[in-house]
Motif scaffolding. Structure first.
Motif, mmCIF file in Angstrom:
data_model
loop_
_atom_site.group_PDB
_atom_site.id
_atom_site.type_symbol
_atom_site.label_atom_id
_atom_site.label_comp_id
_atom_site.label_asym_id
_atom_site.label_seq_id
_atom_site.Cartn_x
_atom_site.Cartn_y
_atom_site.Cartn_z
ATOM 1 N N VAL A 314 -8.378 -11.811 -3.813
ATOM 2 C CA VAL A 314 -7.357 -10.996 -3.167
ATOM 3 C C VAL A 314 -8.025 -9.696 -2.732
ATOM 4 N N ASP A 315 -7.872 -9.359 -1.456
ATOM 5 C CA ASP A 315 -8.483 -8.141 -0.906
ATOM 6 C C ASP A 315 -7.401 -7.147 -0.488
ATOM 7 N N LEU A 316 -7.734 -5.879 -0.607
ATOM 8 C CA LEU A 316 -6.791 -4.851 -0.174
ATOM 9 C C LEU A 316 -7.353 -4.111 1.036
ATOM 10 N N ASN A 317 -6.471 -3.714 1.904
ATOM 11 C CA ASN A 317 -6.868 -2.959 3.096
ATOM 12 C C ASN A 317 -6.893 -1.478 2.728
ATOM 13 N N THR A 318 -8.090 -0.943 2.570
ATOM 14 C CA THR A 318 -8.189 0.441 2.071
ATOM 15 C C THR A 318 -7.756 1.468 3.114
ATOM 16 N N GLU A 319 -7.513 1.020 4.336
ATOM 17 C CA GLU A 319 -7.081 1.969 5.359
ATOM 18 C C GLU A 319 -5.565 1.967 5.549
ATOM 19 N N ASN A 320 -4.866 1.199 4.738
ATOM 20 C CA ASN A 320 -3.408 1.246 4.751
ATOM 21 C C ASN A 320 -2.979 2.588 4.154
ATOM 22 N N GLU A 321 -1.909 3.156 4.694
ATOM 23 C CA GLU A 321 -1.505 4.506 4.271
ATOM 24 C C GLU A 321 -1.254 4.612 2.763
ATOM 25 N N TRP A 322 -0.805 3.533 2.149
ATOM 26 C CA TRP A 322 -0.574 3.567 0.698
ATOM 27 C C TRP A 322 -1.820 3.143 -0.073
ATOM 28 N N LEU A 323 -2.476 2.112 0.443
ATOM 29 C CA LEU A 323 -3.579 1.519 -0.314
ATOM 30 C C LEU A 323 -4.868 2.332 -0.243
ATOM 31 N N GLU A 324 -4.873 3.399 0.512
ATOM 32 C CA GLU A 324 -6.075 4.246 0.498
ATOM 33 C C GLU A 324 -6.175 4.984 -0.844
ATOM 34 N N ASP A 325 -5.086 4.971 -1.613
ATOM 35 C CA ASP A 325 -5.114 5.581 -2.948
ATOM 36 C C ASP A 325 -5.662 4.570 -3.961
ATOM 37 N N VAL A 326 -6.829 4.885 -4.522
ATOM 38 C CA VAL A 326 -7.485 3.933 -5.427
ATOM 39 C C VAL A 326 -6.644 3.645 -6.671
#
Lengths: 566, 336
Positions: A314-326
């Motif tokens: 499962v991968d997360l999009n680190t440039e999503n406005e919420w998911l940029e928060d580690v």
């Protein structure tokens, strides 16, 4: 009375026809008396007669060429690497791996008695030409060779041929910890090809245009040549190939008179076909619990299941406005219950499944270290996840996660439409709901397009892993990599993955790879779930056969040793 | 009739042209033909992707690609429907779409022709019997069988037939029926009788599947049409004249009752090429159905477009044939 006689006559005619058919039909499907014949299914159609090109480079082409293509070594089912001492005169030599002393150099020497099926000796020239065709177009060897990629081939500065020996010198400053893979069973071509056929057909391999013509010829012409125990004597790319022993083979004599390899794209046909004596077995590419259950019930069939080389993550999009928060990313990964996903998908057919705890190495690798378990990621611990979120300033408003008075999400949860992934997405959706995050499932038709356009917030897909590992970390995580789809950007990771690719030894490269993987876990960027199981089944009348999940050749990896049971 | 035919053929051109635009646009926007290559591990060098983009004309704009696909002008000699070239394939640089379609059309026609002949014969027979014995036990039985065949999912029915074939083989202790493949390779080196029995072994099960799925609908048409004719005045008159029932049915009723079926069968023949997808898949025949599935799996745009165009053309031609046959069978219809 008249009518009844007619019916009786019709019945008698039908019975006679059936008796005649019983005596005569099916002749083609049965082996001639006394001949030792095995019918082994290849699970899809090969696109070409050589596997160097991007289109031809599939496991199906490789399996079609099994027993025909010579190679220098191969990973064994138990995870050890073995050189092919039929083809090699001695184990390959690492001449220099100290870049301070000079360029990275190594050599291969072929066995004196190694010959092609037309009697021509195998030489270093065969390896040289195969590497030239495997290199990317920019290397300048070939104008039209659309090689599927040759990271190892592209590192080469010079190849010096001296009869049976070839010496490789890498470009300045480059090292290759996996140098032995140059023309082994896992290389771009799955082995090496007969260069003398280029000359016989009038092509000069040092002319980039003419090498391109040879490349095309190899891909479109059914091989009448062989450098292995068997040679292809009949067949096409749509129905089947037939292999018979190579009369010039210098190794141990093959035990079968004929191997028929039909291409069969539909796994649901396997059970009837093996019951009907039409096939002897297969190593399907996909996991299918229904087919496995049916096969298990057949007394004459052996079935085995093991970890395949596609690992789901499962991968997360680190440039999503919420998911940029580690912290949010860590909480999401902590809330996801990997065991639940694995158990629901594979628990019934493969209860021995193992969760994947390292992005790069399988648990049977000597370089494996568990980088996941201690992090708590993938544990499904919703309380721990909520604690992470609360520490980071998030709060739960009823069933909804909020940050500064704003709802977090909803997030788009995507995967291609397979049964395994559909189940997985539904479970992840439920796991995230437990920490107040609403996830909306969206099915993907075009995975490549979606990933390259970063058109997701959370995505599940699979990477294929091999025991060779030095190129993968850079591909997955380097900030400049086109396959770093979620745009992770971490200088320390960049440095580590570059070091993996430039290490001179596997041990050193593995150390860097494990460090990089640990940092990726800290970044909560990719959560490995498990390697999807693969199965293999065979009629017990065939002996010396087993699946090799480390190799694209699968069960055909030792085709020369196949025999009929006593 | 010639003028009518020419007019119909000319009329088909704009329809085909429109179909080609729709086909092209829908497939072109449906996905990236190189997505698998881009996902490859280890990643291919960018120059490899560039080479493929150039080869597949993905470096051109969509309208330009359509123009190329239709005319081939400005291409590399491997594209242009008007020049008989279907375009490059993602499946392999050496994969010739036209050649493959021709080969596979032969395989599909072998399967379809046998199935259609039997389906038609069975449909006419059962339709006529049902109509003649309306509301009898036989009629109800045939109706039930027809609806059952209509309702059965092809892939399921095909699986059942395979299992039945294997069961029969076990019963007689010999391999009478084969469950996979078309038997071409197995026929090599056999004499004429051997080839015949080999063909029977490989064709029987898929033919039954394809036959029953087509027969069901057609038999219902035939029954309705026959009932209509049997209740018409001229049939009643024929009976009143004292003609034997056999003659009334064969010469007067059946001939007329076959006319509506002609249209249905002609259009159905075109449609069945699409309908063989599942049957070919389950029995592993490398026909047009498998060609279509392979093209979808490989994101092979030009191959898909070729298949769809072939399918569209077949429907148009079948419609034309049906119209012409109508005139031949029914003397009251005149082409103007």
């Amino acid at each position: 009375m008249h009518k009844r006689r007619k019916i009786l006559a019709l019945g008698a005619a039908g019975a006679s026809a059936m008796m005649v058919l019983t005596a005569c039909a099916g002749g083609g499907g049965e082996e001639t008396e006394g001949e030792r014949e095995v019918t082994w299914v290849i699970n899809s159609l090969p696109a070409a007669w050589a596997s160097i090109s991007s289109a031809g480079g599939s496991v199906y082409t490789i399996q079609t060429l099994s027993g025909v293509l010579p190679y220098t070594g191969q990973w064994q089912p138990d995870g050890t690497y073995e050189y092919n001492m039929d083809v090699l005169a001695e184990e390959p030599t690492l001449i220099n791996d100290d870049l301070d002393e000079g360029p990275f150099q190594y050599s291969f020497t072929l066995a004196d008695d190694a010959v092609w099926s037309d009697g021509e000796p195998m030489t270093g020239e065969d390896i040289r030409v195969s590497v030239m065709m495997s290199a990317s177009p920019d290397s300048g060897y070939c104008t039209t060779c659309d090689s599927r990629g040759g990271t190892t081939a592209d590192m080469v500065e010079e190849m010096e041929v001296d009869g049976k020996t070839i010496t490789f010198t890498l470009k300045e400053g480059l090292a290759d910890a996996e140098w032995m893979s140059q023309v082994d069973a896992h290389s771009t071509g799955g082995g090496f090809y007969p260069a003398h056929l280029a000359e016989e057909n009038g092509w000069d391999v040092d002319d980039p245009d003419q090498l391109g013509e040879f490349f095309t010829w190899l891909h479109e012409t059914r091989p009448e040549w062989s450098g292995g125990p068997y040679m292809i004597t009949d067949g096409d790319l749509e129905n089947q190939v037939v292999k018979e022993p190579n009369p010039e083979w210098w190794g141990e004599e093959p035990q079968l008179d004929r191997i028929i390899m039909p291409f069969n794209t539909d796994e649901s046909t396997f059970v009837n076909a093996i019951n009907n004596g039409e096939i002897d077995g297969a190593n399907p590419a996909q996991y299918s619990e229904d087919v496995m259950q049916e096969l298990e019930g057949l007394p004459q069939v052996s079935l085995s299941v093991g970890e395949g080389n596609i690992w789901e993550h499962v991968d997360l999009n680190t440039e999503n406005e919420w998911l940029e928060d580690v912290e949010l990313r860590r909480a999401i990964f902590t809330a996801i219950d990997r065991d639940d996903i694995a158990n629901r998908n594979f628990g019934a057919g493969y209860p021995e499944y193992e969760l994947k705890n390292n992005h790069v190495f399988g648990s049977d690798s000597p370089y494996f270290t568990d980088v996941i378990t201690d992090s708590g990621q993938g544990s499904g611990d919703a309380d721990a996840a909520i604690e992470i979120l609360e520490d980071a300033g998030y709060e739960l408003d009823g069933d909804t996660l909020m940050l500064d008075g704003e709802q977090v999400g909803p997030l788009r949860l995507r995967a291609t439409d397979t049964q395994t992934r559909s189940t997985s997405l539904q479970l992840i959706q439920a796991h995230l709901a437990e920490i107040g995050i609403q996830a909306e499932i969206e099915v993907i038709d075009d995975l490549g397009g979606v990933l390259s356009e970063q058109d997701y917030d959370i995505v599940q897909f699979g990477w294929s892993g091999t025991p060779y590992f030095t190129t993968a970390p850079e591909q997955y995580w380097h900030s400049d990599s086109g396959s770093n789809f979620g745009k992770l950007s971490n200088e320390e990771i960049d440095e580590l993955v570059e070091a993996v690719g430039s290490s001179a030894s596997q041990e050193e490269a593995a150390e860097f790879a494990n460090e990089a993987a640990a940092l990726v876990v800290e970044e909560a960027y990719v959560l490995p779930i498990l390697a999807e199981p693969n199965y293999f089944f065979v009629n017990d009348r065939v002996a010396n056969i087993e699946d090799n999940l480390q190799s694209s050749y699968r069960a055909t990896y030792n085709i020369g040793e196949w025999a009929l049971a006593e | 009739m010639l003028v009518y035919t020419v007019r119909r053929v000319l009329g088909a051109i704009p329809v085909l042209l429109l179909a080609s635009v729709l086909t092209f646009v829908l497939i072109d926007v449906s996905g990236d033909p190189l997505s698998d290559l881009r996902m490859q591990q280890p990643p291919p060098d960018p120059s490899v992707i560039e080479l493929q983009e150039e080869r597949l004309y993905l470096d051109r704009s969509m309208p330009e690609r359509y123009w190329l696909w239709m005319t081939g002008i400005g291409g590399n000699g491997d594209i242009g429907l008007l020049q008989g070239e279907f375009g490059p394939s993602t499946q392999s640089a050496t994969y010739d779409i036209g050649e493959n379609i021709a080969d596979r059309l032969g395989v599909t026609l072998r399967l379809v022709t046998a199935a259609m002949v039997f389906a038609l014969g069975l449909a006419v027979l059962s339709g006529v019997i049902s109509a003649m014995r309306q509301y009898s036990k036989l009629d109800y039985t045939l109706t039930f069988v027809g609806f059952l065949a209509l309702a059965m999912p092809t892939f399921w029915f095909a699986g059942i037939m395979q299992q039945a074939g294997v069961g029969f083989n076990e019963l007689v202790g010999a391999q009478i029926f084969a469950t996979i493949g078309d038997g071409t390779y197995q026929a090599q080196g056999l004499d004429a009788w051997g080839r015949f029995t080999n063909a029977l072994a490989y064709m029987t099960l898929p033919t039954i599947v394809l036959m029953l799925t087509s027969f069901a609908a057609w038999s219902r048409y035939q029954r309705t049409s026959m009932l209509e004719v049997l209740n018409s005045d001229y049939v009643r008159l024929a009976r009143a004249k004292g003609l034997p029932n056999r003659v009334v049915i064969r010469r007067h009723a059946l001939r007329t009752a076959l006319i509506p079926l002609t249209t249905v069968v002609a259009v159905g023949m075109a449609g069945i090429i699409d309908g063989t997808v599942l049957t070919e898949r389950v029995f592993q025949w490398r026909g047009l159905g498998e060609f279509f599935i392979a093209a979808v799996e490989a994101n092979d745009s030009f191959a898909l477009m070729a298949w769809l165009m072939l399918s569209g053309t077949a429907v148009i031609v079948a419609n034309l044939i049906a119209d012409l046959l109508y005139g031949v069978l029914d003397p009251r219809i005149r082409f103007e």
